[in-house]
Design a protein around this motif. Structure first.
Motif, mmCIF file in Angstrom:
data_model
loop_
_atom_site.group_PDB
_atom_site.id
_atom_site.type_symbol
_atom_site.label_atom_id
_atom_site.label_comp_id
_atom_site.label_asym_id
_atom_site.label_seq_id
_atom_site.Cartn_x
_atom_site.Cartn_y
_atom_site.Cartn_z
ATOM 1 N N TRP A 440 0.836 -1.206 0.000
ATOM 2 C CA TRP A 440 0.000 0.000 0.000
ATOM 3 C C TRP A 440 0.870 1.255 0.000
ATOM 4 C CZ3 TRP A 440 -4.517 2.471 -0.430
ATOM 5 C CH2 TRP A 440 -4.692 3.676 0.247
ATOM 6 N N LEU A 441 1.911 1.268 0.849
ATOM 7 C CA LEU A 441 2.792 2.427 0.923
ATOM 8 C C LEU A 441 3.546 2.633 -0.388
ATOM 9 C CD1 LEU A 441 4.298 2.096 4.527
ATOM 10 C CD2 LEU A 441 2.444 3.586 3.758
ATOM 11 N N LEU A 442 3.991 1.538 -1.017
ATOM 12 C CA LEU A 442 4.675 1.641 -2.309
ATOM 13 C C LEU A 442 3.746 2.195 -3.377
ATOM 14 C CD1 LEU A 442 6.773 -1.673 -2.379
ATOM 15 C CD2 LEU A 442 7.655 0.667 -2.206
ATOM 16 N N ALA A 443 2.472 1.778 -3.324
ATOM 17 C CA ALA A 443 1.495 2.292 -4.283
ATOM 18 C C ALA A 443 1.308 3.797 -4.093
ATOM 19 C CB ALA A 443 0.166 1.566 -4.126
ATOM 20 N N LEU A 444 1.266 4.242 -2.824
ATOM 21 C CA LEU A 444 1.154 5.669 -2.544
ATOM 22 C C LEU A 444 2.375 6.430 -3.038
ATOM 23 C CD1 LEU A 444 -0.366 5.857 1.070
ATOM 24 C CD2 LEU A 444 -1.502 6.386 -1.083
ATOM 25 N N VAL A 445 3.545 5.868 -2.805
ATOM 26 C CA VAL A 445 4.774 6.513 -3.278
ATOM 27 C C VAL A 445 4.769 6.611 -4.804
ATOM 28 C CG1 VAL A 445 7.290 6.276 -3.460
ATOM 29 C CG2 VAL A 445 6.149 5.840 -1.277
ATOM 30 N N GLY A 446 4.286 5.537 -5.477
ATOM 31 C CA GLY A 446 4.170 5.563 -6.929
ATOM 32 C C GLY A 446 3.265 6.698 -7.399
ATOM 33 N N GLY A 447 2.139 6.886 -6.690
ATOM 34 C CA GLY A 447 1.233 7.976 -7.032
ATOM 35 C C GLY A 447 1.856 9.335 -6.764
ATOM 36 N N TYR A 448 2.647 9.405 -5.704
ATOM 37 C CA TYR A 448 3.297 10.660 -5.326
ATOM 38 C C TYR A 448 4.225 11.148 -6.442
ATOM 39 C CZ TYR A 448 6.159 13.849 -2.470
ATOM 40 O OH TYR A 448 6.824 14.945 -1.968
ATOM 41 N N TYR A 449 5.037 10.218 -6.952
ATOM 42 C CA TYR A 449 5.961 10.593 -8.025
ATOM 43 C C TYR A 449 5.281 10.572 -9.390
ATOM 44 C CZ TYR A 449 9.779 10.426 -4.682
ATOM 45 O OH TYR A 449 10.603 10.681 -3.607
ATOM 46 N N GLY A 450 4.321 9.657 -9.553
ATOM 47 C CA GLY A 450 3.627 9.557 -10.824
ATOM 48 C C GLY A 450 2.825 10.794 -11.166
ATOM 49 N N PHE A 451 2.209 11.421 -10.158
ATOM 50 C CA PHE A 451 1.430 12.644 -10.362
ATOM 51 C C PHE A 451 2.268 13.912 -10.197
ATOM 52 C CE2 PHE A 451 -1.989 9.633 -9.221
ATOM 53 C CZ PHE A 451 -2.823 9.822 -10.321
ATOM 54 N N GLY A 452 3.579 13.723 -10.027
ATOM 55 C CA GLY A 452 4.471 14.870 -9.940
ATOM 56 C C GLY A 452 4.370 15.667 -8.661
ATOM 57 N N LEU A 453 3.820 15.042 -7.607
ATOM 58 C CA LEU A 453 3.694 15.770 -6.350
ATOM 59 C C LEU A 453 5.054 16.086 -5.733
ATOM 60 C CD1 LEU A 453 0.687 13.898 -4.686
ATOM 61 C CD2 LEU A 453 0.661 16.065 -5.910
ATOM 62 N N ASN A 454 6.064 15.282 -6.087
ATOM 63 C CA ASN A 454 7.406 15.542 -5.570
ATOM 64 C C ASN A 454 7.942 16.889 -6.026
ATOM 65 O OD1 ASN A 454 7.364 14.124 -8.142
ATOM 66 N ND2 ASN A 454 9.603 14.230 -8.078
ATOM 67 N N ASN A 455 7.458 17.379 -7.165
ATOM 68 C CA ASN A 455 7.869 18.691 -7.659
ATOM 69 C C ASN A 455 6.947 19.808 -7.185
ATOM 70 O OD1 ASN A 455 10.057 17.662 -9.196
ATOM 71 N ND2 ASN A 455 8.623 17.018 -10.808
ATOM 72 N N LYS A 456 5.686 19.452 -6.917
ATOM 73 C CA LYS A 456 4.704 20.468 -6.520
ATOM 74 C C LYS A 456 4.772 20.788 -5.033
ATOM 75 C CE LYS A 456 1.413 18.974 -10.083
ATOM 76 N NZ LYS A 456 0.078 18.380 -10.322
#
Length: 464
Positions: A440-456
């Motif tokens: 579950w946590l890996l899926a969340l991390v994937g979404g975090y980087y996949g949606f570009g939240l790491n830059n926002k």
């Protein structure tokens, strides 16, 4: 996250009074399991369950004190998600908030299903899905009215549980000491050691029950979420947290002490709810109905708390930039209406899945929920340590509600949680959570980087 957003400036109404917070702090630690599942728990754990509840209670008290230190300084409903974003970075806030949100959504899916089952005790012909739907609609409306409406419902729900437990303890002590309901012959407390001793299953059996104890305390951290809408949080939060430890001793250990004194621990599983049995011995014919009513209100209380919590988590996640902006809006009554409605809708999907999806789906959902509780508590300790690193010795001296004996109590709380995770690895029933949780946590991390939240979400801890 936009620099204009401020996870510590939520704008919610402070409508929760001290009596609301006090009763919620009790209610959060008392679940359906004490009334219906205590016999099975005792069968698994033996009288040594009293010791594990004491150990777990002390460890959770230290965790709550760590949360309380941060909550008094920054009383926001985003609580540990907001603290994670500030002290450990935006990814930590994102993971904590969404995991805790799902934790409560999953819990409510189970609780509304339970409501349907309990209602059948009186109205067996009502379809279960209608009752579950009605429970969600009712609790959603309560949460949409105003935060004070939520507080009133939780106050009375918790009071019902407290009164029931206190009455049972008093009756039990009268049976033990004076033979009430036993022909005037005192029962005594010899059942605590007369059936294989206090530790009939050796230390391994005792340790295995720490997982059960940890899950029993799930929801106790709700005190932190209420801080954002509490009147005078400087007083109400410390008062509620400081009373948690002795309340655990009274309500859990006191009730279990009475139960295991009245009945042989290795025969309890065959007699049903010890609460029903105890009331029955006094000739109270409606005992089963009384306990069913109590567990019904307990399930409704959990659903009410879940809708409250998930709405606030989505609201604060939106302020962080980790959830859609629509969840960051308040209604005229100063409640996060969009977050509440969205969470309730997902819970409705859970009601449907209960009938059309395989049972394994719910095993996975429950596993994430169980993992979510442990993960949240670990993040509280992790954030607390981060908050302390940002403080000077002078600032630490000025803390209004510091964690006692830091850092030793921090080590105890964290060590307890790590021990629980290790024990979960050796039990097939809990191993699922250890496997599914990280996925579950890996899926969340994937979404975090996949949606570009790491830059926002470029968050400076000094800006929020």
């Amino acid at each position: 996250m936009s620099e204009k957003n401020d996870v510590f400036n939520e704008g919610l109404e402070r409508g929760l009074e001290e009596r609301h917070i006090q009763l919620m702090s009790i209610g959060g630690a008392i679940g359906v399991g004490l009334f219906l599942g205590s016999a099975g728990a005792i069968k698994t754990a033996s009288p040594s369950l009293l010791l594990t509840y004491a150990i777990g209670g002390v460890a959770l008290f230290f965790i709550l004190r760590a949360l309380g230190e941060m909550a008094v300084e920054h009383p926001v409903s985003g609580s540990f998600s907001a603290y994670a974003a500030k002290y450990r970075g935006p990814l930590a806030g994102y993971l904590t908030g969404w995991t805790y949100w799902f934790n409560w959504v999953a819990t409510c899916m189970a609780e509304v299903t339970a409501v349907g089952i309990y209602i059948k005790f009186w109205f067996p012909n009502i379809p279960q899905w209608i009752t579950a739907l009605s429970a969600i609609v009712l609790m959603t409306l309560v949460n949409l009215i105003a935060v004070k409406a939520f507080g009133e419902f939780e106050f009375w729900f918790a009071l019902i549980k407290v009164v029931t437990i206190v009455v049972m303890i008093i009756i039990g002590l009268l049976m033990i000491s004076f033979g009430l309901g036993n022909g005037g012959k005192p029962i005594g407390i010899s059942n605590l050691w007369s059936h294989g001793g206090f530790f009939p299953m050796d230390i391994k059996g005792t340790l295995s029950t720490l997982v059960m104890v940890a899950f029993a305390f799930g929801g106790i951290e709700l005190i932190g979420v209420t801080a954002g809408e509490a009147k005078n949080p400087d007083k109400t939060i410390p008062a509620a947290i400081n009373k948690v430890l002795y309340r655990i001793l009274i309500f859990y250990i006191g009730a279990l002490f009475v139960i295991m004194s009245l009945y042989p621990w290795n025969q309890l599983e065959t007699i049903g709810s010890p609460f029903v049995m105890t009331f029955n011995r006094l000739g109270i014919a409606a005992a089963a109905g009384i306990i069913n009513f109590v567990v019904l209100t307990t399930a409704l209380s959990s659903c009410n708390s879940g809708i409250f919590t998930t709405g606030r988590m989505l609201y604060n996640l939106s302020l962080q930039g980790s959830a859609p902006k629509a969840f960051g809006k308040l209604s005229k009554n100063q409640v996060p209406m969009n977050g509440i409605l969205a969470s309730s809708f997902v819970m409705l999907i859970g009601v449907v899945l209960n009938y059309v999806a395989p049972g394994k789906v719910f095993v996975i959902v429950a596993s994430i929920s169980n993992f979510g509780s442990i993960f949240t508590w670990l993040m509280i300790m992790y954030c607390h340590n981060g908050s302390r690193k940002n403080l000077t010795p002078e600032q630490i001296k000025k803390l209004k509600f510091p964690l006692i004996a830091y850092p030793f109590t921090s080590y105890i709380g964290t060590g307890f949680l790590i021990l629980v995770l290790v024990i979960m690895c050796f039990n097939p029933d809990t191993l699922v959570a250890i496997i599914v949780g990280p996925i579950w946590l890996l899926a969340l991390v994937g979404g975090y980087y996949g949606f570009g939240l790491n830059n926002k979400l470029k968050v400076n801890a000094d800006d929020i």
